[in-house]
Each structure stands twice: as C-alpha cells, then as structure tokens.
Scaffold this motif. Structure first.
Motif, PDB file in Angstrom:
ATOM      1  N   GLU A 137      -1.631  17.423  11.078  1.00 45.80           N
ATOM      2  CA  GLU A 137      -2.339  16.408  10.309  1.00 45.80           C
ATOM      3  C   GLU A 137      -2.743  15.270  11.242  1.00 45.80           C
ATOM      4  OE1 GLU A 137       0.813  16.657  10.567  1.00 45.80           O
ATOM      5  OE2 GLU A 137       1.943  14.890   9.998  1.00 45.80           O
ATOM      6  N   ILE A 138      -3.827  14.595  10.922  1.00 45.95           N
ATOM      7  CA  ILE A 138      -4.235  13.442  11.726  1.00 45.95           C
ATOM      8  C   ILE A 138      -3.154  12.382  11.559  1.00 45.95           C
ATOM      9  CG2 ILE A 138      -5.990  11.660  12.059  1.00 45.95           C
ATOM     10  CD1 ILE A 138      -7.989  13.590  10.774  1.00 45.95           C
ATOM     11  N   GLN A 139      -2.716  11.839  12.669  1.00 46.70           N
ATOM     12  CA  GLN A 139      -1.592  10.898  12.603  1.00 46.70           C
ATOM     13  C   GLN A 139      -2.105   9.493  12.251  1.00 46.70           C
ATOM     14  OE1 GLN A 139       1.702  12.090  12.965  1.00 46.70           O
ATOM     15  NE2 GLN A 139       0.584  14.014  12.776  1.00 46.70           N
ATOM     16  N   ASN A 140      -2.569   9.394  11.012  1.00 48.74           N
ATOM     17  CA  ASN A 140      -3.185   8.138  10.575  1.00 48.74           C
ATOM     18  C   ASN A 140      -2.252   6.940  10.640  1.00 48.74           C
ATOM     19  OD1 ASN A 140      -5.898   8.771   9.882  1.00 48.74           O
ATOM     20  ND2 ASN A 140      -5.077  10.040   8.251  1.00 48.74           N
ATOM     21  N   GLN A 141      -0.956   7.213  10.670  1.00 49.44           N
ATOM     22  CA  GLN A 141      -0.018   6.079  10.697  1.00 49.44           C
ATOM     23  C   GLN A 141      -0.231   5.199  11.931  1.00 49.44           C
ATOM     24  OE1 GLN A 141       0.731   9.178  11.213  1.00 49.44           O
ATOM     25  NE2 GLN A 141       2.490   9.539  12.508  1.00 49.44           N
ATOM     26  N   TYR A 142      -0.806   5.767  13.002  1.00 52.49           N
ATOM     27  CA  TYR A 142      -1.061   4.933  14.183  1.00 52.49           C
ATOM     28  C   TYR A 142      -2.095   3.854  13.863  1.00 52.49           C
ATOM     29  CZ  TYR A 142       1.281   8.816  16.537  1.00 52.49           C
ATOM     30  OH  TYR A 142       2.175   9.784  16.905  1.00 52.49           O
ATOM     31  N   PHE A 170       0.872  -1.180   0.000  1.00 50.61           N
ATOM     32  CA  PHE A 170       0.000   0.000   0.000  1.00 50.61           C
ATOM     33  C   PHE A 170       0.903   1.221   0.000  1.00 50.61           C
ATOM     34  CE2 PHE A 170       0.529  -1.109   4.498  1.00 50.61           C
ATOM     35  CZ  PHE A 170       0.756   0.106   5.110  1.00 50.61           C
ATOM     36  N   THR A 171       0.304   2.400  -0.079  1.00 51.47           N
ATOM     37  CA  THR A 171       1.140   3.586   0.000  1.00 51.47           C
ATOM     38  C   THR A 171       0.772   4.355   1.257  1.00 51.47           C
ATOM     39  OG1 THR A 171      -0.384   4.931  -1.278  1.00 51.47           O
ATOM     40  CG2 THR A 171       1.358   3.830  -2.507  1.00 51.47           C
ATOM     41  N   ALA A 172       1.799   4.831   1.947  1.00 53.94           N
ATOM     42  CA  ALA A 172       1.621   5.631   3.155  1.00 53.94           C
ATOM     43  C   ALA A 172       2.234   6.990   2.849  1.00 53.94           C
ATOM     44  CB  ALA A 172       2.323   4.971   4.337  1.00 53.94           C
ATOM     45  N   CYS A 173       1.374   8.002   2.713  1.00 56.04           N
ATOM     46  CA  CYS A 173       1.856   9.340   2.341  1.00 56.04           C
ATOM     47  C   CYS A 173       2.671   9.929   3.485  1.00 56.04           C
ATOM     48  CB  CYS A 173       0.683  10.239   2.003  1.00 56.04           C
ATOM     49  SG  CYS A 173       1.170  11.931   1.659  1.00 56.04           S
ATOM     50  N   ASP A 174       3.888  10.380   3.198  1.00 54.12           N
ATOM     51  CA  ASP A 174       4.717  10.913   4.280  1.00 54.12           C
ATOM     52  C   ASP A 174       4.323  12.339   4.649  1.00 54.12           C
ATOM     53  OD1 ASP A 174       5.748  11.750   1.803  1.00 54.12           O
ATOM     54  OD2 ASP A 174       7.678  12.234   2.729  1.00 54.12           O
ATOM     55  N   GLU A 175       3.445  12.953   3.857  1.00 54.17           N
ATOM     56  CA  GLU A 175       2.980  14.300   4.189  1.00 54.17           C
ATOM     57  C   GLU A 175       1.716  14.238   5.058  1.00 54.17           C
ATOM     58  OE1 GLU A 175       3.981  17.576   3.348  1.00 54.17           O
ATOM     59  OE2 GLU A 175       5.891  16.651   2.832  1.00 54.17           O
ATOM     60  N   LYS A 230       0.009  11.490   5.885  1.00 57.08           N
ATOM     61  CA  LYS A 230      -0.070  10.222   6.612  1.00 57.08           C
ATOM     62  C   LYS A 230      -1.247   9.360   6.157  1.00 57.08           C
ATOM     63  CE  LYS A 230       3.415  11.848   8.839  1.00 57.08           C
ATOM     64  NZ  LYS A 230       3.429  13.183   8.338  1.00 57.08           N
ATOM     65  N   GLY A 231      -1.871   9.736   5.059  1.00 59.31           N
ATOM     66  CA  GLY A 231      -2.992   8.953   4.533  1.00 59.31           C
ATOM     67  C   GLY A 231      -2.507   7.656   3.900  1.00 59.31           C
ATOM     68  N   LYS A 232      -3.344   6.639   4.028  1.00 60.44           N
ATOM     69  CA  LYS A 232      -3.012   5.340   3.433  1.00 60.44           C
ATOM     70  C   LYS A 232      -3.841   5.174   2.170  1.00 60.44           C
ATOM     71  CE  LYS A 232      -3.582   0.423   4.396  1.00 60.44           C
ATOM     72  NZ  LYS A 232      -4.033  -0.590   5.323  1.00 60.44           N
ATOM     73  N   SER A 233      -3.279   4.605   1.138  1.00 61.79           N
ATOM     74  CA  SER A 233      -4.105   4.250  -0.015  1.00 61.79           C
ATOM     75  C   SER A 233      -3.601   2.977  -0.669  1.00 61.79           C
ATOM     76  CB  SER A 233      -4.186   5.392  -1.024  1.00 61.79           C
ATOM     77  OG  SER A 233      -2.913   5.893  -1.311  1.00 61.79           O
ATOM     78  N   LEU A 234      -4.559   2.190  -1.133  1.00 62.89           N
ATOM     79  CA  LEU A 234      -4.220   0.934  -1.796  1.00 62.89           C
ATOM     80  C   LEU A 234      -3.860   1.227  -3.253  1.00 62.89           C
ATOM     81  CD1 LEU A 234      -4.175  -1.965  -0.844  1.00 62.89           C
ATOM     82  CD2 LEU A 234      -6.458  -2.264  -1.765  1.00 62.89           C
ATOM     83  N   ILE A 235      -4.692   2.049  -3.890  1.00 59.15           N
ATOM     84  CA  ILE A 235      -4.442   2.451  -5.271  1.00 59.15           C
ATOM     85  C   ILE A 235      -4.321   3.974  -5.273  1.00 59.15           C
ATOM     86  CG2 ILE A 235      -5.286   2.345  -7.658  1.00 59.15           C
ATOM     87  CD1 ILE A 235      -5.339  -0.446  -6.644  1.00 59.15           C
ATOM     88  N   PRO A 236      -3.122   4.512  -5.378  1.00 56.39           N
ATOM     89  CA  PRO A 236      -2.984   5.970  -5.392  1.00 56.39           C
ATOM     90  C   PRO A 236      -3.475   6.549  -6.720  1.00 56.39           C
ATOM     91  CG  PRO A 236      -0.851   4.931  -5.735  1.00 56.39           C
ATOM     92  CD  PRO A 236      -1.836   3.825  -5.488  1.00 56.39           C
TER      93      PRO A 236
END
Ligand SMILES: Nc1nc2c(ncn2[C@@H]2O[C@H](COP(=O)(O)OP(=O)(O)O)[C@@H](O)[C@H]2O)c(=O)[nH]1
Ligand SMILES: [Mg+2]
Ligand SMILES: [Zn+2]
Ligand SMILES: [Zn+2]
Length: 501
Positions: free
Chosen positions: A303-308, A116-121, A123-129
């Motif tokens: 930003e919401i720390q979605n990585q958690y 998947f992709t984890a945006c470093d800006e 922190k959003g996750k996406s399967l298909i960017p």
C-alpha cells in the motif's frame, strides 16, 4: 458540501418543496382551464338551441367570463406562486445559512482539534469517514450538515443520525472510505480522537521492531501511569499485539516483522492505542508504524505509505554496525548473535530511498525542506561498548571538559552522535539530513539493552527520542510530558560545528 446523493431524506425546502410548488401552480392553472372549458361549453350548447339574441347575449357573457378568468386567474396563480416561492426561498435561505454555519463549526472544530482518521490498513487519511446507520447499516459517505439536515438527517430507513461532531456523529460506527472504494470494509475505531502518527523507519535488522517493543511496553506500563494517563488499545488485534510485545520484552527477543506475500495485506503495521487524560480533549490516538526493512528499502510496499504525508514525526533507526568503519573497529567485540543481527543495508541508500518515497507521497520538490521532525536514532549501543562513546559517561566527560558549551545533556548527546557519524565517514548522510529535515535530532539507544535472547529488555535511550517526537507532535504532550530537558531552540543544533571540541 454534501452534494453526493445520500441515503437520506432531503430537507423539504431543498427537495419536496419544489415539487409541491409546481403542483400548486399546476393545480391553479387546471382550475382556470376547467372554468374556461365550462364557459366554452355554455357557448357551444347555446349555439343552435337558443335564439340568436340570447345566443349573442350568452356569447358576450361567457366570453367576458373567460377573459375575467384569464386575467384574474393568472393574477391569482401568479400571486399564489410568488407567495409560495417566497416562503420556500426564505426557509431555504434560513436552512442554507443554518447548515453552512453548522458545517463551518464542524470543520473548524475538526481542524483545530486536529481530529482525523488514519486507516491502519490502507494508511489513507480522512476527515469525515463513511458512517454507518445504526439501524439499517446503510453507508452515509458525507455525514455533514447539509441539504439532508442541519444537526441530524433522517436515513432512508427512518433513523435519525447526527451530522456533526458536536452532535455525537463520532460515536457512530465508521469505516474507511478509501478501503470501501476498493471493496473492503475496514472499521475505524478512532471515535473522534486526535491521532499522533509516528512511523519507525530504517533498513532491515536495524532494530526497528525492538525499538517499538521497548517503547510500547515502557510507555504503556511506566510513562502513562506515572502521568495518570489511561491507555486503551485501538482494537482487539492491537491488544493481541501488545501480548506479543510483552512476551518479546520478557524474553529479550524480537519478532520478524511480517513481510506479507498477500498483496491485499498492508506492508506496514501500526501498533495503535488511545491515550486518555484530563489534558487530552479529545483523547489522543497513537499509531506507531513498523515496516519490514527490505520492503522499505526496495520500495515494494503493498500500500502507498500515506502516513509519511500526515505523520507528525519520524524515527529513523540506524544500525551503527552497518557502517563499514564502525564494524571494522568493533567486530571483534561483538557476540555471534550481534554479528548475525547486523543490518546490512547501506545507510546512504536507505535515506535516499526514503527521500524518494517522501517525494512521491508529499509532492516534495528538491529545494524543499521537510518540516516533520526527524529523530535519527543510533541503535544497539550496548554492543561493543558503544555507550562508552555516546552514552551517559561520554556525555559527563564531554560536559566536564567543555563547561558552558551546552546546557543540557540531550544536546551533548546529539553532538556526540553527529560527531561519531562524521568521524566514521557518514558526513554525506549528515548533510542530507540537515539539508532535507528542518527539525532533526540525533539520539543513541539500546532497545534490548544487551544481546538478544539474554533475558528481559533493559531499554536505554528509547524514551527520549519518542518524548521529543511526541512533544513536537502535540502541544498538550509538550506541556504534560516533561521528563527530559530538550533545548528550547532545536534549530540552534544545526550550527553545531563538527570539527574540534
Ligand atoms: N545487542 C543488541 N542487539 C539488538 C538490539 N536491537 C536489535 N538488535 C539485534 O538486531 C536484530 C534485528 O532487530 P529487529 O528489531 O528485528 O530489527 P528490524 O528488522 O529493524 O525490525 C535482532 O535480532 C537483534 O539481534 C539491541 O538493543 N541490542
Ligand atoms: Mg522488524
Ligand atoms: Zn438507516
Ligand atoms: Zn483504509
């Protein structure tokens, strides 16, 4: 599946085919009405011009012709329509099955390989960017097998772009869909890798940045080469970060983790690099997240720390000298620099605010346990000789005095750390950790190895917690990174008695 309108040409059998079918039917009917009109004209022109007998004869003849056209024409149109729609439906079904199968294979591949992709800006996750057409730079938001094509689709500009992983989609330039929906372009260089995301959290000045500095430098320059893994930085910014890391490592300093005033800038910064090796297919993309402690404790992130929510492990750093009784006991032995560097935030406050954050992001409820492995790392153990209580010699002494109690050193260290915390009035903190984190382990480290700015880093105990987290995060890491002997049953640790040894 791919229902959003895309800047591409729809498959004939899902788009233009129906227009053509309609045109065929319309055309056939038009020919029928034209014939009918002709017969009507014949009748009209005969009226008055021909004799009565001839007119009646022509009237019957042309009327029969009109009836024939109505019957046969309709039948032929109907048959034409039936054949046409049958062909369309057959092809449509075949293509539908085709892209459904391709879509499923693509999805299963991504999920199974944990891509998947984890945006470093953001922190959003996406399967298909969002993928960008290499020719016209048009953005394809749902580049998956679908009505626009099974393995490829034709962009409005005419360029053929792959729609599935196995067809090379991941080699296209990609941007973060979340950033894009907010009007920003953030390039994602993930290239179809499987991310390993580890946030390093804790209050201000507990030693998070020092920990990341020590880990990054030693992992990239010692651990990876020893295992024949190749490291490549995620982008130019991260390779610039590594230059700073090397510089800090050399001088024994740590940078102040930036607390951006610009609300468009991310509050947590990832240090990101690929790890490549024969065993890693696809390659791994390590994201280590650093965050300014005050932002973390005040909940004032930009930003919401979605990585958690999607990270595979968390390192919680605690400064032992922020515990009042430890500080009281050891203050006289601390250097002025060490005293100045003590993290002041209350550890119980930090864990509570962290749990609230996790609740907001993951929807965790009060009774639920968090399954993400948590490494609690007691930092700065070089100070005031804390290693004497928790380090190697303490482990040796414990093992000599308690033969057979634990069969590996890291379990003894875990025990000693827990005992140290309980002895210093941190039982409540320990209970919260055990109650909330299914898989937790305690470590002790010194990232710098000595007081800051007194020469290069000499890290101790940095790699063990990270090795444990990596091995929990990734089954291939678990089999190829084996420097430390961890117990096979980390859950057994929960039963460690805290009283008396
Ligand atoms: N003696 C000693 N001091 C440390 C160590 N790591 C961090 N520190 C001290 O703690 C301060 C804060 O460290 P830093 O990594 O910037 O903390 P952060 O705010 O959590 O990122 C540093 O300036 C050092 O004075 C260590 O391993 N040993
Ligand atoms: Mg910092
Ligand atoms: Zn294009
Ligand atoms: Zn983003």
């Amino acid at each position: 599946m791919a229902n959003d309108p895309q800047p591409a040409k729809k498959s004939y059998f899902f788009g233009k085919g129906y227009k053509d079918l309609w045109n065929t039917v319309k055309g056939a009917w038009q020919r029928n009405t034209e014939s009918i009109d002709k017969y009507k004209d014949n009748i009209a022109s005969s009226k008055g011009a021909d004799t009565n007998v001839l007119f009646i004869f022509k009237w019957i003849l042309n009327s029969l012709a009109i009836i024939a056209v109505l019957i046969c024409g309709s039948a032929i149109t109907l048959i034409l329509f039936a054949i046409n729609i049958a062909i369309l439906l057959i092809f449509m079904t075949v293509i539908y099955i085709g892209f459904t199968v391709a879509w499923i294979i693509d999805r299963v591949y991504l999920l199974q390989k944990k891509i998947f992709t984890a945006c470093d800006e953001c922190k959003g996750k996406s399967l298909i960017p969002v993928y960008i057409c290499p020719n016209c730079e048009e953005k394809h938001t749902k580049l998956t097998p679908g009505v626009y094509g099974i393995l490829n689709r034709t962009c409005n500009c005419g360029e053929k772009v792959p729609t599935a992983f196995f067809n090379g989609r991941h080699r296209l330039t990609a941007i973060c869909p979340h950033c894009w929906s907010e009007g920003r372009i953030t390039y994602l260089n993930s290239r179809g890798s499987a991310p390993i995301c580890i946030p390093v959290v804790g209050g201000r000045s507990v030693g998070k940045t020092a920990f990341i500095t020590a880990f990054s430098k030693d992992f990239i320059e010692k651990v990876a080469p020893a295992k024949s893994w190749e490291v490549e930085f995620y982008n130019k910014a991260k390779s610039g970060m590594f230059e700073e890391i090397k510089n800090d490592y050399q001088t024994g300093s740590t940078r102040m983790t930036e607390r951006p005033q610009d609300i468009n800038k991310p509050s947590s910064i990832s240090f990101s690099f690929f790890v490549k090796g024969n065993e890693f297919k696809p390659e791994r993309l390590v994201h280590i997240y650093d965050i300014a402690g005050e932002v973390f404790t005040d909940n004032s992130e930009n930003e919401i720390q979605n990585q958690y929510g999607y990270c595979q492990g968390i390192a919680l750093i605690i400064d032992p000298f922020s515990i009042p009784s430890v500080r009281y006991k050891f203050e006289s032995e601390l250097t002025p620099e060490d005293i100045a560097g003590i993290g002041r935030a209350d550890i119980n406050g930090i864990i509570n605010s962290f749990l609230n954050k996790l609740k907001d992001i993951t929807g965790l409820t009060d009774g639920m346990k968090i399954s993400v492995p948590l490494a609690v790392v007691i930092s700065k153990a070089d100070s005031a000789g804390l290693f004497n209580e928790l380090g190697e010699s303490a482990v040796n002494t414990f093992m000599a005095n308690n033969p057979g109690k634990y069969n590996n050193r890291i379990d003894v260290q875990d025990y000693l750390c827990r005992k140290f915390l309980v002895d210093n009035g941190m039982e409540n903190f320990l209970n919260i950790i055990n109650l909330k984190f299914k898989n937790n382990r305690f470590f002790v480290c010194s990232a710098i190895g000595h007081t800051r700015n007194k020469g290069a880093y000499q890290p101790k105990g940095i790699m063990e917690p990270m090795e444990w987290l990596f091995r929990n995060a990734d089954s291939k890491m678990a089999t190829s990174w084996k420097d430390t002997d961890f117990t096979k049953h980390p859950f057994a640790l929960k039963s460690i008695e805290m009283q008396g040894d």
